[in-house]
Design a protein around this motif. Structure first.
Motif, PDB file in Angstrom:
ATOM      1  N   SER A   1       0.870  -1.159   0.017  1.00  0.00           N
ATOM      2  CA  SER A   1       0.548   0.152   0.126  1.00  0.00           C
ATOM      3  C   SER A   1       0.916   1.608  -0.193  1.00  0.00           C
ATOM      4  O   SER A   1       0.313   2.014  -0.422  1.00  0.00           O
ATOM      5  CB  SER A   1      -0.601  -0.041   1.634  1.00  0.00           C
ATOM      6  OG  SER A   1      -1.786  -1.101   1.227  1.00  0.00           O
ATOM      7  N   GLY A   2       1.764   1.451   1.009  1.00  0.00           N
ATOM      8  CA  GLY A   2       3.168   2.218   1.239  1.00  0.00           C
ATOM      9  C   GLY A   2       3.300   2.721  -0.623  1.00  0.00           C
ATOM     10  O   GLY A   2       3.540   3.785  -0.485  1.00  0.00           O
ATOM     11  N   LEU A   3       3.953   1.671  -1.412  1.00  0.00           N
ATOM     12  CA  LEU A   3       4.941   1.635  -2.712  1.00  0.00           C
ATOM     13  C   LEU A   3       3.502   2.608  -3.669  1.00  0.00           C
ATOM     14  O   LEU A   3       3.664   4.072  -4.287  1.00  0.00           O
ATOM     15  CB  LEU A   3       4.960   0.386  -2.727  1.00  0.00           C
ATOM     16  CG  LEU A   3       6.599   0.183  -2.841  1.00  0.00           C
ATOM     17  CD1 LEU A   3       7.012  -1.125  -2.701  1.00  0.00           C
ATOM     18  CD2 LEU A   3       7.343   0.616  -2.718  1.00  0.00           C
ATOM     19  N   ILE A   4       2.595   1.922  -3.129  1.00  0.00           N
ATOM     20  CA  ILE A   4       1.112   2.245  -3.840  1.00  0.00           C
ATOM     21  C   ILE A   4       1.346   3.961  -4.072  1.00  0.00           C
ATOM     22  O   ILE A   4       0.849   4.673  -4.772  1.00  0.00           O
ATOM     23  CB  ILE A   4       0.447   2.091  -4.434  1.00  0.00           C
ATOM     24  CG1 ILE A   4       0.869   0.629  -4.990  1.00  0.00           C
ATOM     25  CG2 ILE A   4      -0.884   2.434  -5.087  1.00  0.00           C
ATOM     26  CD1 ILE A   4      -0.568  -0.782  -5.456  1.00  0.00           C
ATOM     27  N   VAL A   5       0.985   3.959  -2.233  1.00  0.00           N
ATOM     28  CA  VAL A   5      -0.050   5.992  -2.198  1.00  0.00           C
ATOM     29  C   VAL A   5       1.156   6.368  -2.429  1.00  0.00           C
ATOM     30  O   VAL A   5       1.457   7.840  -3.040  1.00  0.00           O
ATOM     31  CB  VAL A   5      -0.240   5.382  -0.767  1.00  0.00           C
ATOM     32  CG1 VAL A   5      -0.051   7.168  -0.418  1.00  0.00           C
ATOM     33  CG2 VAL A   5      -1.265   4.794  -0.756  1.00  0.00           C
TER      34      VAL A   5
END
Lengths: 573, 193
Positions: B6-10
């Motif tokens: 999630s962090g990478l996409i955000v």
């Protein structure tokens, strides 16, 4: 003319105070997930991001998951920025063909920008490409500000919730803070700055012929090369996000970053805007607006006192210069267009708030004028402080003040209906003392090593001030400098980076941990035994606690640095 | 693990929004609405750029107004290396430099008291301005070299004073490059007479 300066200060304070409520309540709406005027534009984007990232908006994290998400987010930021800096020569938008950063400088710079410090051991116009500035540094200007605000949100939820482990969703908070708050404000600010002459383009540097060729040490200089770049967009978030990293080496003293007296005022205003308004957001979210205003007043009072000292000192003269027959203000390191008033306002604001942009070279300020910014940083950046971080550090000081007062008058230590117990006290102490301990340790190390001392530019007590300033600035994530100190050495690149990392993440994780502990507690309604924390006596007490912690820790260093220099200067030595 | 993904996409989304979309929107607005300002406020003479209104230039010609001293690397007013001297108020090097500048001014027929903006350098090293007093104080020298009467020069300077904005923001100042451009034009007129 002091009158115009006084008017400038008053207009500044009134304008900021008028905007605390509207912006503060808007931010509270955003953080509470309510609909706002901008939802029409941003809500679809928001939903799309959550969908792709597989994030459930209603899911909430406990303290551990919240802290880990925060660290992951910052670690990604570090890796991406570090790679951009090191690989600069292979990336586009590099019209001047700058090479990649050295490893130690890249490490220092990446740490500096993810921690919202923006300490700069390089000069933008001869080191960083437009790609680096725009996609490397400016992106972190947004995201490091977001991190500070979201950690504050966790703490607020710790107070407003009872008997739960839920602190909110780190990703949702981050996306909303960026889209609804930082982005629209930055566009507005950038447009106003551009109208005044802050540049914004992707041209290669422009060569102009000097009006008169200049003979310098036997060589004829006939041209001037003007650096260009997307400055306004970066300038806006540099200030609003309390980052402070200049596009150019001279930062906000550079005419392309800060062209006139109005922009100087406006930039100082942008620095203080969000940290000031967050006090109202806090009051609104805990459903105790008086408490929010009480914190605002504590911060404002200290701000006004320090601004007064800064300005009075700066009106003085350097006897070593004036006895040579020089008239007018002492303005070494200062721009004519800002005046003494504008320079004092900026220097006080940028260090009260943990911004670190400078519109004058602080190293050249008169001794007491250079000491005020140092002290404001050494007070752990609680006089407004960095976005989010200033307020959560202040709340740690409030907890300490409540506890100590409770011991002295025999009342139960409570704040906002939550009992202050061992865990909270430990975390508050960690938040309040981390930066001070870092400053003392690193300043000492710098003074007993050759690598530390050999970077000093100015001799005598001023040299002590230079090193003290460097670590006060980095440990408290401010980022401004007594720039005479040669900071681009392996010694300073490593030590300041460690100070920035510890100074940022230890308190932030401690705050998240404390939020988790607070959220699990019951709500204790106020009783006769509760100390009111929104009344004047407590406000005065809080100021004293902050000053005592700051003054006791650093009094001897200040005596040996700026005070001694001031005495020597007045004696004419 | 889920949070890393999630962090990478955000991060990727926010990277594009704040790092690409945002500066492009700002550039678009700027290039459409504030074309001169966002490209450096350049001054053109016969279609050739002779400088920026905002960036100072060094002057040595005794028939022109002089700027503040500048400590930029390599030569004064080097716009590739903005910055100040960073010398502290008690540093003997600063005192010595001021003494040297005073000697230099005196050698060039400077009379009277020395305004601080002629001997103390700026923070950017590119300050385009001097104080009105510093401009007035150079008039006797300029008059001597250009044969333009002092009162004519005085009114030229006072026409070029930029007042504090709104009466309280910043400081009264004179832009040296603009003043010198006007002075050169005036000189030509006098030579024509």
């Amino acid at each position: 003319m002091p009158i115009s300066d006084i008017i400038q200060f008053l207009v500044f304070i009134v304008l900021v105070s008028l905007l605390v409520k509207p912006l503060g309540s808007y931010m509270a709406n955003v953080f509470n997930g309510e609909k706002t005027v901008l939802s029409l534009v941003f809500r679809p984007i928001e939903i799309f991001i959550y969908k792709i990232a597989n994030i459930d908006e209603t899911y909430e994290m406990n303290w551990k998951e919240f802290a880990i998400s925060m660290l992951i987010f910052n670690a990604i930021g570090f890796v991406v920025l570090f790679l951009i800096l090191v690989l600069q020569q292979f990336l586009p938008l590099n019209p001047q063909h700058f090479k990649g950063f050295n490893l130690d400088l890249a490490f220092n710079t990446a740490v500096s920008f993810i921690t919202n410090t923006n300490w700069q051991a390089y000069s933008g116009e001869n080191t960083a490409s437009y790609f680096t500035q725009m996609l490397g540094l400016a992106v972190q200007n947004f995201l490091s500000a977001v991190t500070g605000i979201v950690v504050l949100l966790a703490l607020i939820r710790g107070f407003t919730r009872k008997q739960t482990t839920n602190l909110g969703n780190f990703w949702v908070d981050s996306v909303r803070t960026t889209l609804y708050i930082l982005l629209p404000l930055s566009v507005l600010a950038a447009v106003i700055l551009m109208s005044q002459g802050v540049i914004q383009n992707f041209s290669s540097y422009k060569t102009v012929q000097l009006l008169e060729p200049y003979i310098n040490a036997g060589k004829v200089v006939s041209h001037q090369i003007l650096p260009m770049g997307p400055v306004a967009s970066q300038e806006a978030i540099k200030l609003l996000g309390t980052n402070g990293g200049g596009f150019f080496g001279a930062n906000s003293a550079h005419p392309f970053e800060n062209p006139n007296g109005f922009t100087n005022f406006f930039e100082a205003f942008l620095i203080i805007l969000i940290p000031a308004a967050l006090t109202y957001t806090f009051g609104s979210m805990i459903k105790n607006k008086k408490q929010g205003w009480a914190i605002y007043l504590v911060m404002l009072t200290m701000f006004v006192v320090f601004l007064g000292i800064e300005y009075t000192s700066s009106l003085g003269n350097d006897p070593l210069i004036s006895r040579l027959g020089v008239t007018g203000h002492y303005i070494e390191g200062q721009e004519v267009r800002f005046g003494i008033g504008g320079t004092s306002l900026f220097a006080t604001t940028t260090t009260a708030v943990a911004c670190g942009a400078v519109d004058a070279m602080h190293d050249s300020l008169l001794p007491i004028s250079g000491m005020v910014p140092t002290v404001l940083m050494l007070l752990s950046e609680v006089v407004f402080g960095g976005v989010g971080s200033g307020l959560y550090t202040m709340i740690a000081f409030i907890i300490i003040a409540v506890f100590v007062a409770g011991l002295m008058i025999g009342r139960t230590p409570e704040f906002l209906g939550k009992k202050i117990e061992v865990k909270e006290m430990w975390m508050a102490i960690i938040v309040a003392l981390t930066s001070g301990i870092l400053v003392l340790i690193f300043t000492t190390i710098a003074f007993i090593t050759k690598a530390g001392v050999s970077s000093i530019l100015n001799p005598g007590p001023h040299g002590l001030s230079e090193i003290l300033y460097a670590f006060a600035s980095t440990a408290n994530n401010n980022g401004s400098a007594f720039a005479g100190l040669n900071a681009d050495t392996v010694f300073y690149n490593i030590t300041t980076a460690i100070a920035m990392l510890i100074g940022r993440y230890i308190p932030a994780v401690a705050i998240i941990y404390m939020s988790g502990a607070l959220a699990q507690k019951k709500y204790t309604p106020p009783s006769v035994g509760t100390l009111p924390t929104d009344k004047v006596p407590f406000m005065v007490w809080l100021i004293l606690v902050i000053l005592i912690v700051g003054a006791l820790t650093f009094f001897s260093a200040l005596a040996l640095g700026p005070f001694l220099e001031n005495i020597l200067m007045l004696r004419g030595a | 693990m889920k949070n890393l993904k999630s962090g990478l996409i955000v991060f990727a989304f926010l990277f594009i929004i704040t790092g690409v979309v945002y500066p492009l929107i700002v550039t678009g607005i700027g290039q459409l609405v504030f074309k001169s300002q966002v490209n450096g406020s350049l001054i053109y003479i016969e279609n050739k750029p002779v400088g920026s209104k905002l960036i100072g230039q060094p002057f040595q010609n005794p028939g022109l107004f002089w700027s503040r001293p500048s400590s930029t690397d390599d030569f004064p007013y080097n716009a590739l290396s903005s910055g100040g001297s960073n010398l502290g108020p008690t540093n003997q090097i600063l005192v010595k430099r001021v003494e040297e500048r005073i000697v230099y001014l005196r050698k060039n027929d400077f009379k009277g008291q020395i305004p601080s903006s002629l001997v103390l350098g700026s923070g950017s090293g590119l300050d385009p301005d001097i104080t009105p007093q510093a401009a007035y104080s150079q008039i006797p020298r300029i008059s001597m070299y250009t044969h333009i009467p002092q009162n004519v020069l005085k009114s030229l300077v006072s026409k070029h004073i930029k007042k504090r904005q709104l009466g309280f923001l910043g400081h009264d100042r004179v832009n040296v490059l603009e003043l010198n451009l006007a002075l050169i034009k005036m000189e030509k007129d006098y030579a024509g007479k």
